[in-house]
Write an enzyme that holds these catalytic residues in place. Structure first.
Site, short mmCIF file in Angstrom:
data_model
loop_
_atom_site.label_atom_id
_atom_site.label_comp_id
_atom_site.label_asym_id
_atom_site.label_seq_id
_atom_site.Cartn_x
_atom_site.Cartn_y
_atom_site.Cartn_z
N GLU A 15 0.83 -1.20 0.00
CA GLU A 15 0.00 0.00 0.00
C GLU A 15 0.87 1.26 0.00
O GLU A 15 0.57 2.23 -0.69
CB GLU A 15 -0.93 -0.01 1.22
CG GLU A 15 -2.05 -1.04 1.14
CD GLU A 15 -3.03 -0.74 0.01
OE1 GLU A 15 -3.46 0.42 -0.11
OE2 GLU A 15 -3.34 -1.67 -0.75
N CYS A 39 1.91 5.23 23.72
CA CYS A 39 3.22 5.64 23.20
C CYS A 39 3.51 7.10 23.57
O CYS A 39 4.65 7.43 23.93
CB CYS A 39 3.27 5.45 21.69
SG CYS A 39 3.35 3.70 21.19
#
Length: 383
Positions: free
Chosen positions: A202, A355
């Site tokens: 992709e 994160c």
């Protein structure tokens, strides 16, 4: 989903699991069903026992399944990491299993190199277009003088080009080119030709389309298959997928491909520890076979091959980048909700927020490292 905010959090059963979990949380500033925005609100009676049994994997999966909610997961993660719960949430059996696996198998071998592309980067360009800025940079922005995500990503691309001392006519190799962010910027603004490689179909497809009018060659290829000679080499947000067993081969490849007076820029998330371990939830749902390098591991792998010219850490900037990505995703999720569903949305929200908390706690770093072959003139890195 089990979570139902209309009902509110449940009264947790008085169990051994609850007592153990509350004792671990003591002093962290995080309270089960507390009143602070970083306190998790529990919607399932088995939450405590699941977390004690499965650690961070169970915590992430329970969130995806709606067992708990939290207004500020990023701040919850920051507090837990500063309290030292990052290490304690990793069952010894998990650490031992990963060491055994990574000792017996090369988890990032050529045969397995495309797994992360298929699992994460190929998930859907429509999703990443809504999460990222128009540059499609899926790496830390540089926020020194930036006010928006787009400004921060353009600043990162410009800083990278200046560090590489690009000039018209150079041939640049981009290892892990993503959606073509750096390749397009460098070719358009610095007049260089770029060969970019990625392990995501992709990404390759979109990068080829956006660079169609530029001297850019985008390939679906593993770095170990590369040949040729390049004036400059750059690798932004790819080294996290190389794996400790392949660090030597990676730097040997770069040294082999880099021209005599060439420069190499490595942009990577870094770990404070050389312990070989990955978070099981991140490994399963976000970045299969990913592992973060330490300073020592990078230095050992590059020693004798390349000369380290400069090492910059702007890890705190990743916090702002991740929160900006989350803001984009939250604002535009309704446009793709029918395709991806609530579970994927919660998976991405959890990933971005934990994160961000980890970078805010300085548990993770972001390094840009410049290497030469040691035969060029004095190098002064821009900031």
């Amino acid at each position: 989903m089990t979570s139902d905010p209309r009902i509110g959090p449940i009264a947790l059963p008085h169990s051994r699991a609850r007592r153990v979990l509350e004792s671990l949380l003591e002093g962290s500033g995080v309270t089960l069903n507390g009143e602070a925005p970083w306190d998790p609100q529990i919607y399932h009676p088995d939450f405590c026992s699941r977390i004690l049994r499965q650690g961070t994997l169970g915590l992430g999966e329970a969130y995806m399944e709606g067992w708990w909610e939290c207004e500020r997961i990023d701040e919850m993660a920051r507090r837990l990491l500063l309290h030292g719960l990052g290490e304690r949430a990793r069952p010894p059996s998990d650490r031992l299993m990963y060491r055994l696996q990574s000792g017996l198998l090369n988890l990032q071998s050529k045969a397995r190199a495309y797994m992360v592309g298929e699992t994460h980067y190929d998930l859907g360009n429509d999703l990443f277009k809504r999460m990222l800025d128009p540059t499609m940079c899926y790496s830390c922005g540089y926020w020194k003088d930036a006010r928006t995500l787009h400004e921060a990503q353009l600043a990162k691309l410009e800083l990278t080009c200046r560090k590489l001392e690009l000039s018209e006519g150079m041939h640049v190799l981009d290892i892990g080119c993503g959606w073509g962010s750096f390749a397009e910027y460098a070719a358009r603004h610095y007049g260089v030709s770029v060969t970019g490689i990625t392990i995501s179909r992709e990404q390759a497809s979109l990068a080829q389309r956006r660079c169609a009018d530029l001297p850019v060659d985008i390939r679906l290829q593993d770095y170990r298959e590369l040949t040729g000679s390049y004036d400059r080499i750059v690798s932004i947000g790819m080294f996290e997928h190389v794996g400790h067993r392949n660090y030597g081969a990676y730097f040997e490849t770069v040294e082999r491909l880099l021209a005599d007076r060439g420069l190499f820029l490595l942009h990577t998330i870094g770990s404070n520890s050389s312990d070989i371990y990955v978070d099981p939830w991140i490994e399963r749902y976000i970045f299969p076979n990913g592992v973060l390098p330490s300073i020592r591991q990078i230095a050992d792998a590059s020693e004798g091959l390349l000369l380290m010219e400069d090492w910059q850490n702007f890890g705190p900037d990743y916090d702002a980048t991740l929160m900006a990505w989350l803001g984009n995703l939250d604002t535009q999720w309704h446009e793709i909700a029918d395709r991806y569903g609530e579970r994927v949305q919660r998976m991405f929200r959890y990933y971005l927020l934990i994160c961000a908390g980890a970078f805010r706690a300085r548990d993770l770093q972001l390094w840009q490292i410049i290497y030469s072959r040691g035969r060029s003139c004095r190098y002064d890195a821009p900031r």
